[in-house]
Scaffold this motif. Structure first.
Motif, short mmCIF file in Angstrom:
data_model
loop_
_atom_site.label_atom_id
_atom_site.label_comp_id
_atom_site.label_asym_id
_atom_site.label_seq_id
_atom_site.Cartn_x
_atom_site.Cartn_y
_atom_site.Cartn_z
N ARG A 39 -17.52 6.91 -9.09
CA ARG A 39 -17.48 5.67 -9.89
C ARG A 39 -17.77 5.97 -11.37
NH1 ARG A 39 -20.10 3.70 -5.38
NH2 ARG A 39 -22.12 3.68 -6.43
N ILE A 40 -18.73 6.85 -11.61
CA ILE A 40 -19.04 7.25 -12.99
C ILE A 40 -17.81 7.86 -13.65
CG2 ILE A 40 -20.36 8.88 -14.41
CD1 ILE A 40 -22.70 8.45 -12.39
N MET A 41 -17.14 8.76 -12.95
CA MET A 41 -15.95 9.41 -13.51
C MET A 41 -14.83 8.41 -13.77
SD MET A 41 -15.57 13.07 -11.63
CE MET A 41 -14.28 13.60 -12.75
N GLU A 42 -14.62 7.48 -12.83
CA GLU A 42 -13.56 6.49 -13.00
C GLU A 42 -13.84 5.61 -14.22
OE1 GLU A 42 -13.62 4.68 -9.14
OE2 GLU A 42 -12.26 6.17 -8.29
N GLU A 43 -15.09 5.19 -14.40
CA GLU A 43 -15.45 4.37 -15.56
C GLU A 43 -15.32 5.16 -16.86
OE1 GLU A 43 -19.19 2.33 -15.11
OE2 GLU A 43 -18.69 1.75 -13.06
N ALA A 44 -15.77 6.41 -16.85
CA ALA A 44 -15.66 7.25 -18.04
C ALA A 44 -14.20 7.50 -18.39
CB ALA A 44 -16.40 8.57 -17.82
N HIS A 45 -13.36 7.64 -17.38
CA HIS A 45 -11.94 7.90 -17.59
C HIS A 45 -11.27 6.74 -18.35
CE1 HIS A 45 -8.05 9.65 -16.96
NE2 HIS A 45 -7.65 8.71 -16.13
N GLN A 46 -11.79 5.54 -18.21
CA GLN A 46 -11.22 4.37 -18.89
C GLN A 46 -11.55 4.35 -20.38
OE1 GLN A 46 -8.97 2.38 -17.43
NE2 GLN A 46 -9.24 3.88 -15.79
N TYR A 50 -10.27 11.53 -24.70
CA TYR A 50 -9.33 12.51 -24.13
C TYR A 50 -8.43 11.81 -23.12
CZ TYR A 50 -7.80 16.79 -21.76
OH TYR A 50 -7.05 17.79 -21.21
N SER A 51 -9.03 11.01 -22.24
CA SER A 51 -8.25 10.30 -21.23
C SER A 51 -7.31 9.28 -21.87
CB SER A 51 -9.19 9.61 -20.24
OG SER A 51 -9.91 10.56 -19.49
N LYS A 52 -7.80 8.58 -22.88
CA LYS A 52 -6.95 7.60 -23.57
C LYS A 52 -5.74 8.28 -24.21
CE LYS A 52 -10.27 4.02 -24.84
NZ LYS A 52 -10.91 3.36 -26.00
N ALA A 53 -5.96 9.44 -24.80
CA ALA A 53 -4.87 10.15 -25.46
C ALA A 53 -3.80 10.60 -24.47
CB ALA A 53 -5.41 11.36 -26.22
N LEU A 54 -4.21 10.90 -23.26
CA LEU A 54 -3.27 11.40 -22.25
C LEU A 54 -2.69 10.32 -21.37
CD1 LEU A 54 -5.08 14.65 -21.12
CD2 LEU A 54 -3.08 14.44 -22.60
N ARG A 55 -3.23 9.12 -21.42
CA ARG A 55 -2.79 8.05 -20.52
C ARG A 55 -1.29 7.83 -20.66
NH1 ARG A 55 -6.98 4.57 -21.03
NH2 ARG A 55 -7.97 5.82 -19.45
N GLY A 56 -0.58 7.93 -19.56
CA GLY A 56 0.86 7.75 -19.55
C GLY A 56 1.63 8.98 -19.97
N GLU A 57 0.95 9.98 -20.50
CA GLU A 57 1.62 11.18 -20.98
C GLU A 57 1.35 12.41 -20.11
OE1 GLU A 57 3.78 11.19 -23.52
OE2 GLU A 57 3.44 9.04 -23.71
N ALA A 58 0.37 12.31 -19.25
CA ALA A 58 0.00 13.46 -18.41
C ALA A 58 -0.55 12.94 -17.10
CB ALA A 58 -1.05 14.32 -19.11
N SER A 59 -0.42 13.74 -16.07
CA SER A 59 -1.06 13.41 -14.81
C SER A 59 -2.50 13.90 -14.89
CB SER A 59 -0.28 14.07 -13.67
OG SER A 59 -0.98 15.09 -13.07
N VAL A 60 -3.45 13.02 -14.57
CA VAL A 60 -4.87 13.37 -14.64
C VAL A 60 -5.52 13.11 -13.29
CG1 VAL A 60 -7.07 12.90 -15.77
CG2 VAL A 60 -4.96 12.76 -17.10
N ALA A 61 -6.14 14.14 -12.72
CA ALA A 61 -6.87 14.02 -11.46
C ALA A 61 -8.35 14.14 -11.77
CB ALA A 61 -6.45 15.12 -10.49
N LEU A 62 -9.14 13.22 -11.22
CA LEU A 62 -10.59 13.26 -11.37
C LEU A 62 -11.18 13.87 -10.11
CD1 LEU A 62 -11.12 9.65 -12.75
CD2 LEU A 62 -10.79 11.76 -14.05
N ILE A 63 -11.99 14.90 -10.26
CA ILE A 63 -12.52 15.64 -9.11
C ILE A 63 -14.03 15.77 -9.23
CG2 ILE A 63 -12.46 17.82 -7.84
CD1 ILE A 63 -9.57 18.12 -8.99
N VAL A 64 -14.74 15.33 -8.20
CA VAL A 64 -16.19 15.47 -8.15
C VAL A 64 -16.51 16.79 -7.45
CG1 VAL A 64 -18.34 14.51 -7.26
CG2 VAL A 64 -16.54 12.98 -8.06
N ASP A 65 -17.11 17.72 -8.18
CA ASP A 65 -17.54 18.99 -7.59
C ASP A 65 -18.91 18.78 -6.96
OD1 ASP A 65 -15.26 20.37 -8.37
OD2 ASP A 65 -16.16 21.04 -10.25
#
Length: 75
Positions: A39-46, A50-65
């Protein structure tokens, strides 16, 4: 804490003969339950620049290690 985020970026060919980016963002959040970390990663991704710059331009996978394990949880 010893939280870390790392980005793994690949150059991939698209279906039009051009190239794009595929990004995996890995987060290690010790002492945080995997569901909460997700949930933290999903909220931060919004809100992340970096995520904003890539939105719609790159595939981004969020992975919890997970600490001290080779397993990861892909979002």
């Amino acid at each position: 804490q010893d939280s870390t985020v790392r980005a793994m970026v690949r150059l991939v060919e698209d279906d039009k003969g051009g190239y794009g980016l595929a990004v995996e963002l890995h987060a290690l959040l010790p002492d945080v339950a995997p569901d909460h970390a997700r949930r933290i990663m999903e909220e931060a991704h919004q809100t992340c620049p970096y995520s904003k710059a890539l939105r719609g331009e790159a595939s981004v996978a969020l992975i919890v290690d997970t600490p001290k394990k080779s397993a990861s949880t892909r979002i």
